[in-house]
Write a protein that holds these residues in place. Structure first.
Motif, PDB file in Angstrom:
ATOM      1  N   ASN A  52       0.849  -1.192   0.000  1.00  9.54           N
ATOM      2  CA  ASN A  52       0.000   0.000   0.000  1.00  9.54           C
ATOM      3  C   ASN A  52       0.891   1.250   0.000  1.00  9.54           C
ATOM      4  OD1 ASN A  52       0.868  -0.061   2.686  1.00  9.54           O
ATOM      5  ND2 ASN A  52      -0.982   1.001   3.374  1.00  9.54           N
ATOM      6  N   ALA A  56       2.921  -0.246   4.620  1.00 14.25           N
ATOM      7  CA  ALA A  56       2.537  -0.939   5.845  1.00 14.25           C
ATOM      8  C   ALA A  56       1.776  -2.233   5.591  1.00 14.25           C
ATOM      9  CB  ALA A  56       1.696  -0.010   6.721  1.00 14.25           C
ATOM     10  N   ARG A  57       1.190  -2.356   4.424  1.00 15.08           N
ATOM     11  CA  ARG A  57       0.388  -3.543   4.112  1.00 15.08           C
ATOM     12  C   ARG A  57       0.882  -4.191   2.831  1.00 15.08           C
ATOM     13  NH1 ARG A  57      -5.968  -2.287   5.498  1.00 15.08           N
ATOM     14  NH2 ARG A  57      -5.659  -1.752   7.689  1.00 15.08           N
ATOM     15  N   THR A  58       0.853  -5.524   2.832  1.00 11.25           N
ATOM     16  CA  THR A  58       1.272  -6.279   1.658  1.00 11.25           C
ATOM     17  C   THR A  58       0.124  -7.151   1.162  1.00 11.25           C
ATOM     18  OG1 THR A  58       2.139  -8.053   3.057  1.00 11.25           O
ATOM     19  CG2 THR A  58       3.682  -6.337   2.365  1.00 11.25           C
ATOM     20  N   TYR A  59       0.158  -7.425  -0.119  1.00  8.32           N
ATOM     21  CA  TYR A  59      -0.868  -8.233  -0.764  1.00  8.32           C
ATOM     22  C   TYR A  59      -0.169  -9.167  -1.740  1.00  8.32           C
ATOM     23  CZ  TYR A  59      -3.561  -4.271   0.957  1.00  8.32           C
ATOM     24  OH  TYR A  59      -4.111  -3.292   1.758  1.00  8.32           O
TER      25      TYR A  59
END
Length: 123
Positions: A52, A56-59
């Motif tokens: 993101n 802080a965020r992974t996909y």
């Protein structure tokens, strides 16, 4: 404007590892998410992984979970894709992308793209 330059592709045997890099000008000063996509011959471009906007965020797509890791070094304005336990099915041209994204797996939401780097995994 963000410019993206991928590197790190190559030929590796199945089970091996590669780390792709995406040097991105002005990435950390933007609010862009970053993603990795891949495209094999005769196939559509496929989502691999994304971060993101603040990292802080992974996909991840299901087929790479537990094997690939996306990360970002803000000091270097670089996004990485660490690829372990590579399989022949991972063979493709890998692209880095950046943009203001709501659906991370959708390539047409990314505004900026690199030129791609070839990854070939031999069996």
């Amino acid at each position: 404007q963000v410019q993206l330059v991928e590197s790190g592709g190559g030929l590796v045997q199945a089970g091996g590892s590669l780390r792709l890099s995406c040097a991105a000008s002005r990435l950390t000063s933007s609010s862009y998410a970053t993603g990795w996509f891949r495209q094999a011959p005769g196939k559509e471009r496929e989502f691999v992984a994304a971060l993101n906007w603040n990292g802080a965020r992974t996909y991840y797509t299901d087929s790479v979970k537990g094997r690939f890791t996306i990360s970002r070094d803000n000091a270097k304005d670089t996004v990485y894709l660490q690829m372990n336990s590579l399989k022949p099915d991972d063979t493709a041209v890998y692209y880095c992308a950046a943009g203001i994204v709501t659906t991370y797996a959708r390539p047409n939401e990314y505004k900026y793209w690199g030129q791609g780097t070839q990854v070939t995994v031999s069996s």
